[in-house]
Every structure is written in C-alpha cells, then in structure tokens.
Design a protein around this motif. Sequence first.
Motif, mmCIF file in Angstrom:
data_model
loop_
_atom_site.group_PDB
_atom_site.id
_atom_site.type_symbol
_atom_site.label_atom_id
_atom_site.label_comp_id
_atom_site.label_asym_id
_atom_site.label_seq_id
_atom_site.Cartn_x
_atom_site.Cartn_y
_atom_site.Cartn_z
ATOM 1 N N TYR A 1 -3.627 -7.244 4.342
ATOM 2 C CA TYR A 1 -4.032 -8.022 3.167
ATOM 3 C C TYR A 1 -5.463 -7.700 2.728
ATOM 4 O O TYR A 1 -5.723 -7.465 1.541
ATOM 5 C CB TYR A 1 -3.897 -9.511 3.466
ATOM 6 C CG TYR A 1 -4.283 -10.397 2.294
ATOM 7 C CD1 TYR A 1 -3.396 -10.601 1.232
ATOM 8 C CD2 TYR A 1 -5.522 -11.016 2.248
ATOM 9 C CE1 TYR A 1 -3.739 -11.408 0.157
ATOM 10 C CE2 TYR A 1 -5.880 -11.821 1.173
ATOM 11 C CZ TYR A 1 -4.989 -12.013 0.139
ATOM 12 O OH TYR A 1 -5.348 -12.791 -0.934
ATOM 13 N N TRP B 1 -5.887 -4.316 0.958
ATOM 14 C CA TRP B 1 -5.146 -4.060 -0.282
ATOM 15 C C TRP B 1 -6.116 -3.956 -1.456
ATOM 16 O O TRP B 1 -6.890 -4.858 -1.727
ATOM 17 C CB TRP B 1 -4.127 -5.166 -0.521
ATOM 18 C CG TRP B 1 -3.364 -5.000 -1.803
ATOM 19 C CD1 TRP B 1 -3.612 -5.605 -3.003
ATOM 20 C CD2 TRP B 1 -2.218 -4.163 -2.019
ATOM 21 N NE1 TRP B 1 -2.705 -5.212 -3.943
ATOM 22 C CE2 TRP B 1 -1.832 -4.324 -3.383
ATOM 23 C CE3 TRP B 1 -1.484 -3.301 -1.200
ATOM 24 C CZ2 TRP B 1 -0.741 -3.651 -3.921
ATOM 25 C CZ3 TRP B 1 -0.403 -2.634 -1.744
ATOM 26 C CH2 TRP B 1 -0.037 -2.808 -3.086
ATOM 27 N N TYR C 1 -4.927 4.646 -1.794
ATOM 28 C CA TYR C 1 -3.519 4.354 -1.522
ATOM 29 C C TYR C 1 -2.966 5.216 -0.388
ATOM 30 O O TYR C 1 -2.074 4.778 0.357
ATOM 31 C CB TYR C 1 -2.682 4.520 -2.799
ATOM 32 C CG TYR C 1 -2.407 5.941 -3.220
ATOM 33 C CD1 TYR C 1 -1.251 6.604 -2.814
ATOM 34 C CD2 TYR C 1 -3.307 6.639 -4.028
ATOM 35 C CE1 TYR C 1 -0.988 7.903 -3.198
ATOM 36 C CE2 TYR C 1 -3.052 7.937 -4.419
ATOM 37 C CZ TYR C 1 -1.897 8.561 -3.997
ATOM 38 O OH TYR C 1 -1.648 9.854 -4.380
ATOM 39 N N TYR D 1 -4.000 3.460 2.707
ATOM 40 C CA TYR D 1 -3.190 2.252 2.919
ATOM 41 C C TYR D 1 -1.808 2.627 3.439
ATOM 42 O O TYR D 1 -1.254 1.938 4.312
ATOM 43 C CB TYR D 1 -3.070 1.473 1.612
ATOM 44 C CG TYR D 1 -2.484 0.088 1.799
ATOM 45 C CD1 TYR D 1 -3.280 -0.966 2.230
ATOM 46 C CD2 TYR D 1 -1.132 -0.151 1.558
ATOM 47 C CE1 TYR D 1 -2.740 -2.234 2.420
ATOM 48 C CE2 TYR D 1 -0.581 -1.410 1.747
ATOM 49 C CZ TYR D 1 -1.396 -2.452 2.178
ATOM 50 O OH TYR D 1 -0.862 -3.694 2.381
#
Length: 861
Positions: free
Chosen positions: A433, A436, A441, A444
């Motif tokens: 969380y 984010w 990306y 992530y």
Amino acid sequence: MESQQQQQRYHHQHYYSSSWLPQRLLDCLPSINHKQSGTSFIINLIKRPLECIPAVILGLLLNLLDAISYGMITFPLNNPIFASFGPDGISMFFVSCIVAQVIYSCGGSIFPGGNGSMMIEVVPFLHIMAEQIVTFVGAEHKQQVISSTMVAFALSSIMTGLAFFLLGAFNLGSLIGFFPRHILVGTIGGVGWFLVITGIEVSGRLEENFNYTIPIFQKVFLDQHTLMLWTAALGAALFLRLIQQKFTNALVVPAFYMILPIAFYLVLIIARLDINQVRDGGWIFPLVESDLPFWHFYTNFDFAMVDWEAVGKTIPAMLALTFFGVLHVPINVPALGVSTNKDDVNVNRELIAHGMSNALSGFLGSVQNYLVYTNSLLFIRSGGDSRLAGLMLAAATMALWMVGPWIVGYVPTLVVGSLIFHLGLDLLKEALYDTWGSVHYLEYITICMIIFFMAILGFVEGILLGIVMACIFFVVQNARSGDAIRSMHTGQELRSTVRRLYRQQKFLKHVGRQIQIIKLQGYLFFGTINQVETAIRDMLDERAWEMSPVRFLILDLQLVQGIDFSAAEAFVRIRRLLKNREMYMILCNIARHSDQAKALMKAGMWADELDEGDDLKCFEYLNDALEWCENTLLRAYFARMPHHRVPVPIKDTSTSVSEETHIDMIADASPRQKMVTKAILQLIPDANVPQVYSNLSQPTLLMVQALSELTFDEIPVEFYHKLAGYLKKETYLRGQCLWKEGDRADCLIVLEQGSLRSLMSTRSSASASASNNNNIKENNVVVESILPGTIVGELGLFTGGPHRTRSLIAEQDSVLWKLTQESFDHMRKTDPQVANQFIMLSLHFSSDRLETMIRYAFQLH
C-alpha cells in the motif's frame, strides 16, 4: 560553552578509541562529584535508578509482548516435533534480548537506551531451517531433528554476527546502501504474508503446515471452530488498526495488548466458562510442565545426536537470513539517530556491536538480535536515555526469564494470534500500500512477484528470484529510458577552432554535412548500445544517404562512463558497417589509459592518431578529430584545384605524412564527390580575381589573399599597398612565444608562413604570471590553431583591451607581419578611411571565429 564542546569532543574521541568498553561501564554508574557530601551521593545513587523505572517497565512490557509473539513461534509449532517448543522459543528470545541489551548498554552502541531483541522477520528463515532438517533426517528421528535444529539456529546467529563484525571492521557499512531498496521492501512483504499465514496456524491451532491445498482450505475456511479461532484473532488485529487511525500515539499497541488478555478473562468470568474447557477448545495455550526450568532449552543440545549433513543443508537459508538481517542495520540505525537528534552515529561501529551481540547469542545457543527502532525510541522518550536504564532493563528481562515459562499456559491464543496478524498486516501495508504510486511500476511488479514467489516457492527462492527480476528490470528500464545518444551534429554545425582562409571555410561549410558527430553518454552496455547502432543504420539508409552522404563518423565519448563487452563488440560491428560504406570511424574524447579505452582495445577498436591508411582513428579531443576531418576534406579540394593561387595552408602532422586520397575523392559517381564538386563549382566564380594581383610582393599579396574575398565590393589595389606600409615583418622559431596571457594587447599579426597555437591557461593568475617562455605549454590547453592567411589579435588592438586573454606560440617556424599599436594609431590619423575599412574587413574573421567558438563551447557538454 567552550568546556562543554571540549568535553563532547573528548567523549566522541574516547568512545571510538580501543578502550571504549571500560569507560562505558563507568558511564552506567551514577556520576561522582568529589565536592558532594556523602548524603548527596547516596541520594543521587538512589534517585537515578528510580528515574529509570517507568522506562524499564515499558521496555519490559515490550519485551514480554515480543516474546509472546516472536519467541512463541521461533519453532514451527504446527509440526508435532516442535509442538511443545513455545516456552523454549520464549526462553531463547529472552537470552538473545538480554545479550543484545547488555552489549548495547555497556557501550557497544552510541544509543545509551537502545533496545535489542529478535526481529519477527527472522522467524520464516528459522522455520525453513527446521523444516529442511525434518525433511532430511526424518520425523521418526526426533532427537536428531531437535539437536540439529538447535545447532543450526545457533550457527546462523554466529554467521550473522561474523558478517556484521567484518562489515563494520572493514568500514563496509556503506556498501549495503547499494542494495536495491524495493527488493528489501518485497522481502518485508513476504515476511508479512508469512506472518498472516502463521497467525492462522497459531490462532487456528492447525496441526500441520499451511499448504495451498484443498484439504487445508477446507479445514481453515469450512471448519466452523477453526474459522472462529483465527477470525477472532484477525478481528482483534483489524480492530486495533481502526483504533490506530484515530489515535496515533506509539503507546496504543502496548496498551491494547495489556487490556486484551484482561478483557478475555473478564469474558470467561462473566460467562462462567471453565478455563480447562476453553484451553481444550484452543482458545488458551496448553499448560507447561510445572517443573520445567527456565533454562530448559539447553537440554535440547546434544552434539552427539547432531546430523551435520542436515545442518549443512540449511546453509543457503542461513546465508539468506544473514543477508536479510544485514540490510536492516543501515536502515534502523540512521533512522534512530535522526529521531534522537544524534549526529555522530557511526554505522560501522554499530555493525561491530551487532556482530558481537549476535556471535555471543549464538555461542549461548540463542537466535539473532538487532537494534529495534520502535522499542528503542519508546524506551528513550519515556526516560530511558541512559546506559543505566539499559542495564536495568536487561536485569528485569533476566528476572522475567528466570520466573519460568509457566505463564505461557495462561496466554490466550487470541492475544498471540492477533499480534502476529497485526505485524503481518503492517508489513504487507508497508510493502504493497505505502509503495503504490511512489515507486516505478516495474519496481512495484518486482515487489509483488517477490511476495508471490515467497509464498509459493519459499523465502530463499523468492529473494533470489527478486534479485534476478530486479536485474532484468534494471536493464529494461535503463535501455528504455536511458538515452545513449545525447545529441547529433554535422560538420556544418560543429567546426574545429582552426583559423583558415575564408575560401577554405566556405568550402568546409558546403561539404560539412559529410562529417557527422554523435555525442554518446552514460554507461554503454548491451541494453543501450542498440540505440547507437540503430541511429547509424538510419543514417546509412539509401534515401538518407542520397540527401546527406557521410564520409566521417565521429563518436564523442566524453560523457561515457563505461563500456561493457557487448558494447565494445557493437563498436566492431559498427566499424565493419562503416567500412563497407568506405567511411572513417573516429573515436574522440577518450584517453589512452582510461577504462573505456582499455575495453575498446580488447575488442581491437583502437588506433593511434598518427596511424595512416586505416579506417579507424582515435583522438583525445573532439577538436583534434574535427581538424583532421576538415584537413582531409581540404586535401580533396586542393587535389581538384591544383593551380589555385590561394596558398595551401601549412599541413600538420596528421596531413603531411601521407598524400593518400580517399576513394570517394576521385569517384565522380559518389554522392559525396558530387557534394565536393558542387562546392568547388560554387567557389570557382569567386576566383576570377584580376590578374594584376599576381605580380604583387609581400605583404601586399598576403593582405589581398586574406581580405579580398571577405566582401562583394571591389577594393582597389592601392588599399592593399597603403595597408602593407604599416606592417612589420618578423620571424619566430618553433616553440617561441609571441605573447603570454596577461600581456598588453599592443599589436595584431597576419601569418604568412608556418602555424601558431592559441593556448588557455588552466592555472590561477598568480601561477600563470610566474611561467616563462620555456614552460608556456605546461598546464595549458589548445584553444585555436592559426594557419597562413589569417589575422589574430585584432580585437585586443581595435578595442584597446588592457591584457591578452590567451597565450600565443609558434607551432612551427613562422613568418608573420605585425601591425603595432603605434602604427595603427598613425594609420587612423593619416589614413582614417584605410583604417576603418581594414577594421571592417578584419571583423569578418572575428565574427566567424566567435560563431565557431560559441557552437563548439555550447556542444562540449
């Protein structure tokens, strides 16, 4: 104030000296003032420990909560062999906690109130080692499994301590910062998922490991009693998170877990439930044998029963545990230093302290320990910012350990399970969380994949896979976003700083597109060199070639940080491609002894500046490469116009060694030759100069050659005769200095024969003024080359500038004509029209040179 600063300096120096431990032990005692009375000393001796009691109570409560949550699950309790090892795990936790607290409080750490204990993140690795030993030895050999597991745990602590100590002793703490942060975050997320699963196992009282199979899912989600057990713990954890959203005080969690067991037993009393029936239902942990001593876990060590081969199988897990643990210290220690306003934190010193505490804990048969950021901050802010408070906490923890493990039999599984759920959800929130939108990306995705594969394959496999994915994504990300080409230019845009005749400059401007400069940047590796190859292939495309043929490709490596083997091999392919097109490949801004040059040499991509007849050239500076290309083009110009009356410039070493001509210089069908021919034909009409000039003597002929083509107006020959009367002939030997930087600007010169070099000093003005004619080249860089038929020094003379901004030396034996300040002043008085016209014509040189220098300087970086 001064005495306080001296005392602080002494404290810092003494702390990092070799005899720091005895001094830190003395610091733990109440301060002694020789002027104090005996009564005051006794009061101080009693007062200081009393002041530490609130912090010690809070620290003891935190250690107890951690022991119940971390220590209880040190062993995989769902395995029948270790089902009763919860109390032993708590005892081992206390031993590790006491060792760390004593080491830190006695001076190992710069933080007087630093708290050390086992971290929850190590539990998954301990479970992996235990399960590997069970699998290898066999569940039927219980004593061998237990002894081997205890030894493996202890050895992993020693290995971790050794890694910490070596990193600190060799001052390598900063290297840990180079490890990708998102891999650590992904690993933390994997630990969070493990804790969630462990919370289900512990609170649901599962008798086997949680596997992703249908029977396990049926047991966890369809069995009503099991579902009620673990959902009650999960609900308590979620309720705590709701409370934390409204109350952000750090004491909320300890207070919640002090109230929760009390509330649990109040419910039992109000509902008049039998405690034994509740325990049999799995809501309270089983009773521990009443005669079980606090040191019972030492009875599990039986070196005669150790299966050393099984212990060896756990080494990869040990290494992964060590690697993961090492990453936390450089994060927690500086963070605690910021929170406690300590500016003299030495990470390497803290690593040594961690090495000592972990090694000692391992030799005492216990598990790893670390400086815990949260516990330390709470302890310090509640009044425990002293070494005495730290030692009191260690003593209180030892007393709690010696009370015995009987308390475990009265701990509700709801409390332990909810605490494990709380920690797991918190770590998952941190990994999924909080990151984010704040990370790339691809990073992530790496975090998510690490968590997924840790859950499916295992922790070691997940970390290794995460490292591999990080490497792959790093290459992809840099190949996509890292532009290897900074800029591209032609020889029309970027010229050398050589001063040439106007006719030569005009020719080079027409054919300058045959020189293509590509400025490269960054680290050239297999992921970025493809951009360079693609750009060059596009340049050689047939359609682009017909419009703009190229003869020289200059690759500027000034901003290149490194070249790997794949990139060096790509240079070989580029050279082969250019050779098929009969083009020169030129590398510049690369020193012979640089790492980039060594990489190219290994691939056979190197040539000295004086090597002729080769399609590859290497120059140390871009200006040298441009000058060589321009000289080669001019050779084609003079080969086509051998009887042109404008004198050929003196050749430098790169053009005088050989008279070889590129094949395109005589191939009329070549697009490049068409460009050269077109440029020469455009210059021929301008060459119809009246034949009367051919019989002129020097310096009149020199002035005609230098100035006649700078204007479209017809200039009478009398102008040149009058101008020549103010000039004085001088000769200079090679290496002789014409003027130095800082000299008075009292003349201009017109070069007839030879060549000159303009130099810029890189030293201070004081050191520059101390230089003489013999060492004028030292610490200087070449700014311009001056060839015959050009003017130099005109701006200083015309503007009355007080000093020369550059030095000027004779590169070769030279003949020149000088216009002094006195002659120029006399010209302005006696022939003002001649003086004005001469100024206007000379400024053509200045404007052209200014444009060239600005373009060159602008493109240097």
